[in-house]
Design a protein around this motif. Structure first.
Motif, short mmCIF file in Angstrom:
data_model
loop_
_atom_site.label_atom_id
_atom_site.label_comp_id
_atom_site.label_asym_id
_atom_site.label_seq_id
_atom_site.Cartn_x
_atom_site.Cartn_y
_atom_site.Cartn_z
N LEU A 129 0.83 -1.21 0.00
CA LEU A 129 0.00 0.00 0.00
C LEU A 129 0.86 1.26 0.00
N GLY A 130 2.19 1.06 -0.01
CA GLY A 130 3.08 2.21 -0.10
C GLY A 130 3.59 2.70 1.24
N ARG B 76 4.96 1.87 -5.03
CA ARG B 76 4.02 0.83 -4.64
C ARG B 76 2.62 1.39 -4.36
N SER B 77 2.59 2.64 -3.90
CA SER B 77 1.29 3.23 -3.59
C SER B 77 0.44 3.36 -4.86
N ALA B 101 -3.97 3.81 4.68
CA ALA B 101 -2.90 4.11 3.73
C ALA B 101 -3.20 5.38 2.94
N VAL B 105 -0.15 7.55 3.51
CA VAL B 105 0.73 7.50 2.34
C VAL B 105 0.41 8.62 1.35
N ARG B 149 -9.74 -1.91 -0.82
CA ARG B 149 -8.64 -1.20 -0.18
C ARG B 149 -7.56 -0.83 -1.20
N ALA B 150 -7.24 -1.78 -2.08
CA ALA B 150 -6.23 -1.50 -3.10
C ALA B 150 -6.73 -0.43 -4.06
N MET B 153 -6.59 3.44 -3.37
CA MET B 153 -5.32 4.16 -3.54
C MET B 153 -5.18 4.68 -4.98
#
Lengths: 222, 244
Positions: A129-130, B76-77, B101, B105, B149-150, B153
């Motif tokens: 998720l970073g 990755r985010s 996140a 993030v 959730r993924a 982002m």
């Protein structure tokens, strides 16, 4: 024939001798627990970091502390710290520093096991998720690890409370010392030591009962 | 979008990936299949640097993963990932799983993260579960939350690592439905899966792996309709999993 005289078991014995020692023992236990967990977590993170510059010193520290008797560490610190800083610091402060330093080693092993008890996939998910390493530890891994560890923490704290009696070696006034002085003043050491044993038993036994209750409440549902 | 060039990886002296090269283009749905232990999961984990690799190069959205200057967390985010075992955070509620996140993030505010996260939760059909904890949900529901959730982002590509393998058979459908919907919306996807039905329905390309190598990399029609032109290993694999 030997006979016990319990006539001096009264409120005055408690307020004049025991209370002061009891408060110091409790204070020492709480400070050493909090300090031990903070420094223990740092040591555990160092040991798990995979960087030899951090792993080796932390491992050396933990293994050393875990391999020598606490009484010896108490005596050493009492003698060493004044030598290092050039002035006496008193038994109470010396005992506090010693217990934090010593307990950090034990708590670090608990924290390390706790961190390793969190499934690896959790860290992967946080990274995916970073999140940075720090965020991953702070928000994902450590909260779960600490929850798993609460019962073990409390058990260690009970042991720590008993271990505080070892400060007799440097003459600090703890719970046991209170009983000892009372015994001398009343001329009845046997009776006061019996009362001391009983006091320690009641405190530690009831605490461990509480730990058992809590154990079932904090478990995370997976 | 994602380009792999001769990627090789070793665990000690054991080589798990050998010279893997492929390209995943924008809007493409690529399915990776192969027998267990063939390196599929390892390969997909290298695509957002969860697994390091020793040789070759992976470029995601123009950024090389091997470059030490690359800010991996930032990269990755933008790459969504869904795991076999869901990996929701069990100590956080569904809403907190969706927002954490985004806030930490991406720096979104609580309100914005919540609105955004719940939008995707609704899209996977689980808005009613927003205050529950992961442990109170079924496997299929957990996996749908993990997808939400993924997605919250705002990823440019979604990676799925055997998203239905840990599910009871009756829950596979609900997760695949979400994935099919996502594919139809044009999301770039790379899925490690044994669900050949999914591959046929929405896949554009199929990659077949064995013993750490990419053996087949061809479009869907070629892979399924001309099996006799495939390698023996792929034919064998296909005949086994399509037989039932």
């Amino acid at each position: 024939m030997f006979s016990l005289d319990l006539s001096f078991y009264n409120w005055e014995l408690f307020t004049n001798y025991i209370l002061k020692g009891f408060l110091f023992s409790v204070q020492l236990t709480l400070i050493a627990t909090v300090g031990g967990i903070v420094f223990g977590t740092a040591l555990a993170l160092m040991r798990l970091s995979g960087r030899s510059a951090l792993v080796y010193p932390a491992t050396f520290y933990v293994n050393t502390m875990r391999s020598i008797p606490l009484v010896m560490v108490i005596l050493w610190f009492f003698l060493l710290i004044p030598m290092l800083i050039g002035q006496p610091i008193g038994a109470d402060l010396s005992a506090t520093i010693t217990f934090i330093a010593f307990e950090a080693a034990f708590f670090s092993e608990i924290v390390r096991a706790g961190i390793q008890s969190v499934p690896r996939g959790q860290g992967f998910a946080a990274e995916a998720l970073g999140m940075t390493y720090g965020q991953n530890m702070r928000f994902i891994v450590l909260p779960q690890a600490f929850r798993n560890m609460i019962p073990v923490f409390m058990t260690q704290t009970i042991i720590l409370f008993q271990d505080t009696s070892l400060v007799y070696a440097i003459g600090a006034y703890d719970l046991l010392k209170g009983f000892e002085i009372a015994g001398k003043n009343y001329g009845r050491p046997i009776e006061t030591y019996i009362l001391a044993a009983f006091t320690y038993f009641i405190i530690c036994f009831s605490l461990s009962k509480i730990v058992r209750k809590i154990q079932f409440k904090v478990a995370i549902i997976r | 979008m994602i380009e792999l060039r001769n990627v090789s990886k070793w665990y000690g002296s054991f080589q798990v990936l050998t010279d893997c090269s492929t390209v995943i283009n924008k809007g493409e749905v690529v399915v990776i299949c192969g027998p267990s232990g063939s390196g599929k999961s390892t390969l997909i984990k290298t695509m957002n640097a969860l697994e390091p690799f020793q040789q070759g190069e992976i470029v995601v959205n123009g950024i090389s993963l091997h470059d030490p200057k690359t800010n991996l967390p930032q990269l990755r985010s933008r790459v969504g990932m869904v795991f076999q075992h869901f990996e929701l955070f069990p100590h956080l509620s569904v809403t907190e799983n969706l927002t954490l996140a985004q806030m930490k993030v991406l720096g979104r505010s609580v309100e914005k993260a919540k609105v955004h996260g719940l939008k995707y939760l609704e899209r996977v059909g689980l808005l009613a579960q927003k205050d529950k904890f992961p442990g109170q949900l079924s496997g299929g529901q957990q996996q749908r939350v993990a997808i939400a959730r993924a997605l919250s982002m705002d990823p440019i590509v979604m990676l799925f690592d055997e998203p239905t393998s840990a599910l009871d058979p009756e829950m596979v459908g609900e997760v695949l439905d979400v994935m099919v919907k996502l594919a139809n919306e044009g999301m770039t996807m790379c899925c490690v899966t044994h669900e050949m039905g999914f591959a046929r329905k929405v896949g554009h390309r199929v990659i077949f792996m064995d013993q750490g190598r990419i053996i087949e990399d061809c479009n869907k029609a070629e892979f399924f309709d001309n099996p006799h032109e495939r390698s023996l290993r792929a034919q064998e694999f296909l005949s086994k999993i399509l037989a039932h």
